[in-house]
Scaffold this motif. Structure first.
Motif, short mmCIF file in Angstrom:
data_model
loop_
_atom_site.label_atom_id
_atom_site.label_comp_id
_atom_site.label_asym_id
_atom_site.label_seq_id
_atom_site.Cartn_x
_atom_site.Cartn_y
_atom_site.Cartn_z
N LEU A 28 0.82 -1.21 0.00
CA LEU A 28 0.00 0.00 0.00
C LEU A 28 0.85 1.27 0.00
O LEU A 28 0.61 2.22 0.75
N THR A 29 1.85 1.28 -0.87
CA THR A 29 2.70 2.47 -1.02
C THR A 29 1.90 3.58 -1.69
O THR A 29 0.71 3.42 -1.98
N LEU A 30 2.53 4.72 -1.94
CA LEU A 30 1.82 5.92 -2.39
C LEU A 30 0.94 5.68 -3.63
O LEU A 30 -0.25 6.03 -3.61
N PRO A 166 -9.75 -6.44 0.52
CA PRO A 166 -10.08 -7.87 0.60
C PRO A 166 -8.86 -8.78 0.72
O PRO A 166 -8.97 -9.92 1.17
N GLU A 167 -7.69 -8.27 0.32
CA GLU A 167 -6.48 -9.09 0.40
C GLU A 167 -5.88 -9.12 1.80
O GLU A 167 -4.88 -9.80 2.05
N GLU A 184 -2.91 -14.76 3.50
CA GLU A 184 -2.23 -16.05 3.40
C GLU A 184 -1.11 -16.22 4.42
O GLU A 184 -0.47 -17.26 4.50
N ASP A 185 -0.87 -15.17 5.22
CA ASP A 185 0.25 -15.20 6.17
C ASP A 185 -0.26 -15.44 7.59
O ASP A 185 -0.31 -14.54 8.42
N GLU A 186 -0.62 -16.67 7.90
CA GLU A 186 -1.16 -17.00 9.21
C GLU A 186 -0.10 -16.98 10.31
O GLU A 186 -0.42 -16.93 11.49
N SER A 187 1.16 -17.02 9.90
CA SER A 187 2.25 -17.08 10.89
C SER A 187 2.52 -15.71 11.52
O SER A 187 3.22 -15.60 12.52
#
Length: 355
Positions: A28-30, A166-167, A184-187
């Motif tokens: 989510l950069t500029l 949503p991502e 996708e990063d549950e860790s």
């Protein structure tokens, strides 16, 4: 009628998702931020582009998105925001909201009789977003406002509370902080949070005015407003001064007091630039909080004199609120000249050469 516009440039110090220990954004950069904000604002009614519920957030200045123009060739955005106000200082305009939730193209003035429908009173604010230069420019006219704090709040508030992502998975803590996690990063559960911070951009250290200033400074002045009836959590001299009772002090019944502290100093040009960017005022007001410098001849100069700024003229064609596309086209005619100092500094930072 010909209007004079004044441009102030800001560094984008932070924009995107940050981990609590990271210095660089991971998403989510500029350009991504303003692409999502544009898509979101275009699909919303005017009043729902204010990210805060005005009944629950009375301390927040209402801010709405009126128009956004995107230039595909440069990747720039021109935003016309609407600062909700009801004060009597300067021209006040009303945006009449139609049945479909969209604002009328032509705003009404205070003296005009409102049309049927809800009217949102306020003033326009113009912001030029330049992702390739990693900067933002505010454009000020006589009948508009510039409020960098409001703009930062609007961007961060919209991204945190209104724009659908949503991502990511979102969770709001008890303290109101929004934390995010890649789906996708549950860790790494809710490791990231969104930030958007600006700082006033000054002239380059290699510029003649700043070089000349560096030779003459003998003292630094810090001017701030101290609250007299609200507990001040700030540390240092500002908090201490708020507790000092002085005889003959003016405005004894006021809720605040203006305080100035002067310190003897001989800062380098690089340090002067850093001081201006961190503490220089971004307010329209001539007597607001600011930082200044006393010169060896006794004269005082204020930080706003050393802003990276430009002036230009534009024909408003009788319109009180300028069209976003039309304003951008006027600015883009001199885009290369306006941005040359910024790109020069970016190249210098890459190569490690002196600015």
């Amino acid at each position: 009628m010909l209007q004079s516009g004044h441009i102030n440039f800001f560094n984008v110090d932070k924009c995107g998702l940050y981990s609590f220990s990271g210095k660089d954004p991971v998403a989510l950069t500029l350009p991504d931020t303003f692409e999502k904000l544009t898509e979101w604002a275009k699909a919303r009614s005017f009043e729902t582009t204010n990210p805060w519920d005005p009944k629950k957030n009375k301390n927040k200045t209402p801010c709405y998105c009126h128009k956004v123009h995107f230039d595909e060739a440069t990747g720039d955005y021109l935003l016309v925001l609407w600062k909700g106000e009801n004060d009597k200082h300067g021209p006040l305009y009303g945006m009449t909201i139609a049945a479909d939730g969209k604002p009328d193209q032509k705003p009404i003035k205070q003296a005009d009789k409102p049309k049927k429908g809800k009217v949102v009173w306020g003033r326009p604010c113009y912001y030029w977003v330049i992702p390739k230069a990693q900067c933002i420019a505010s454009i000020k006219f006589e009948n508009s406002r510039c409020d960098s704090n409001m703009f930062q709040d609007w961007v961060a508030g919209s991204m945190n509370f209104r724009v659908e992502l949503p991502e990511y998975k979102k969770v709001t803590t008890d303290s109101g902080l929004v934390r995010l996690q890649f789906s996708e990063d549950e860790s790494n559960p809710y490791k990231y949070y969104y930030q958007f911070d600006l700082s006033l951009r000054t002239l380059s250290t290699s510029s003649a005015p700043l070089q000349e200033l560096g030779k003459k400074v003998t003292h630094i002045i810090r001017r701030e407003t101290v609250s007299l009836n609200v507990k001040d959590e700030r540390k240092g001299w500002v908090k201490t001064f708020g507790e000092i009772i002085l005889p003959y002090a003016s405005n004894k019944d006021s809720k605040s007091r203006k305080v100035e502290l002067t310190v003897e100093a001989r800062p380098t040009v690089e340090e002067i630039r850093d001081i201006i960017e961190k503490f220089g005022s971004t307010s329209d007001s001539a007597d607001g909080d600011d930082v200044g410098f006393v010169l060896d001849n006794g004269r005082t100069v204020w930080a706003k004199q050393y802003r990276h700024s430009e002036t230009f003229s534009i024909n408003d064609d009788g319109n009180d609120i300028l069209d976003a596309k039309y304003l951008y086209q006027t600015l883009s005619a001199n885009r290369s000249r306006y941005l040359a100092p910024i790109f020069k500094d970016m190249r210098a930072a890459k190569t490690g050469t002196d600015k």
